[in-house]
Design a protein around this motif. Sequence first.
Motif, PDB file in Angstrom:
ATOM      1  N   ARG A 106      -3.108   2.339   2.640  1.00 14.38           N
ATOM      2  CA  ARG A 106      -1.750   1.922   3.015  1.00 14.38           C
ATOM      3  C   ARG A 106      -0.698   2.232   1.961  1.00 14.38           C
ATOM      4  O   ARG A 106       0.418   2.650   2.289  1.00 14.38           O
ATOM      5  N   GLN A 168      -7.339   4.869   7.819  1.00  9.95           N
ATOM      6  CA  GLN A 168      -6.619   6.140   7.730  1.00  9.95           C
ATOM      7  C   GLN A 168      -6.344   6.751   9.100  1.00  9.95           C
ATOM      8  O   GLN A 168      -5.458   7.606   9.224  1.00  9.95           O
ATOM      9  N   SER A 169      -7.079   6.331  10.120  1.00 10.39           N
ATOM     10  CA  SER A 169      -6.840   6.833  11.465  1.00 10.39           C
ATOM     11  C   SER A 169      -5.763   6.031  12.199  1.00 10.39           C
ATOM     12  O   SER A 169      -5.431   6.339  13.343  1.00 10.39           O
ATOM     13  N   MET A 170      -5.212   5.010  11.552  1.00 11.43           N
ATOM     14  CA  MET A 170      -4.213   4.147  12.161  1.00 11.43           C
ATOM     15  C   MET A 170      -2.858   4.331  11.482  1.00 11.43           C
ATOM     16  O   MET A 170      -2.795   4.733  10.321  1.00 11.43           O
ATOM     17  N   ASP A 171      -1.803   4.027  12.214  1.00 10.61           N
ATOM     18  CA  ASP A 171      -0.466   4.000  11.640  1.00 10.61           C
ATOM     19  C   ASP A 171      -0.219   2.578  11.136  1.00 10.61           C
ATOM     20  O   ASP A 171       0.347   1.731  11.831  1.00 10.61           O
ATOM     21  N   ARG A 173       1.724   1.306   8.847  1.00 14.23           N
ATOM     22  CA  ARG A 173       3.105   0.871   8.671  1.00 14.23           C
ATOM     23  C   ARG A 173       3.700   0.415  10.000  1.00 14.23           C
ATOM     24  O   ARG A 173       4.359  -0.632  10.081  1.00 14.23           O
ATOM     25  N   GLN A 174       3.452   1.178  11.066  1.00  8.48           N
ATOM     26  CA  GLN A 174       4.016   0.822  12.371  1.00  8.48           C
ATOM     27  C   GLN A 174       3.401  -0.477  12.893  1.00  8.48           C
ATOM     28  O   GLN A 174       4.104  -1.325  13.464  1.00  8.48           O
TER      29      GLN A 174
END
Length: 277
Positions: A106, A168-171, A173-174
């Motif tokens: 992150r 790492q496969s996710m956003d 911050r969003q």
Amino acid sequence: MVGRFSEGSVSARYGRSFVKLVLVLTLVFLAFPVVMTFLSSFASDWSAVFPTGFVTFDHWSDVIYGTDIGADVAVGSSLAYSTGLALGGVIINLIVGVPIAYAIARYEFWGRDWVNVFAILPLAPGIILGIAFLRTYPDLSTSGIALIIGYSLLKAPYMVMAVQSSFQSMDLRQLEESARSLGASWPRTFLTVIVPNAKTGIIAGSIISWTLAAAEFNFSYIVYSRGTPPLAIFLYNNITNASFLNAAAAVSIFFLLIALVTISLQIIGNRGSFRRI
């Protein structure tokens, strides 16, 4: 053009079949010893090429009750003890490893690459870590606490790598901004949004860490001194002091335990114990 087309046609026609054949042969080659070991545990004799005299449960009975090697502890006690030790190591890995994996995936911070390297590299081989524990913490090393800490240190990289891959496969911050905009605090965002979305990596890391911890021999052999033996030590005693067929039964019990834990964790994950939003 014709030559290239022909080569492409041959590759398209037989390439996939060849790859499948190689995969099947590799799987059979790797699985055959495991299958034969499991089947031989129910045989009364194996003096020829293949085991004979099916079906007997004498070897399983010898291992379960410890009658063949004169063991003071039955396999049930060793299984329960080793399961608890490995589970304790996994819990520590979850508490420490998941936040580390999250921070690496992150945030950008000074020393991030070094933290990543130390998090995913094994701290030391089991035998070296065991000797270090004996020399540094002689009193602690005679208890199960040393085994739990050692298991967690040795298997932490597998947890961090599995969970980090999911993060790492996710956003991230969003996801955080969406949850915070709905009024969720940061701890609630992390525990009820971020962690459930990484359940695949968490379950995979837990399975790998638990399996390897339950089978850890080098560290257990160096640190263990008395009392109920960890499963790896129990299996070692059966394999070295018992007949081959009894050793096959001891190893088969471990196979079944690993399969049971793996299936249980997958069922827990699929049933939505980690609720994703």
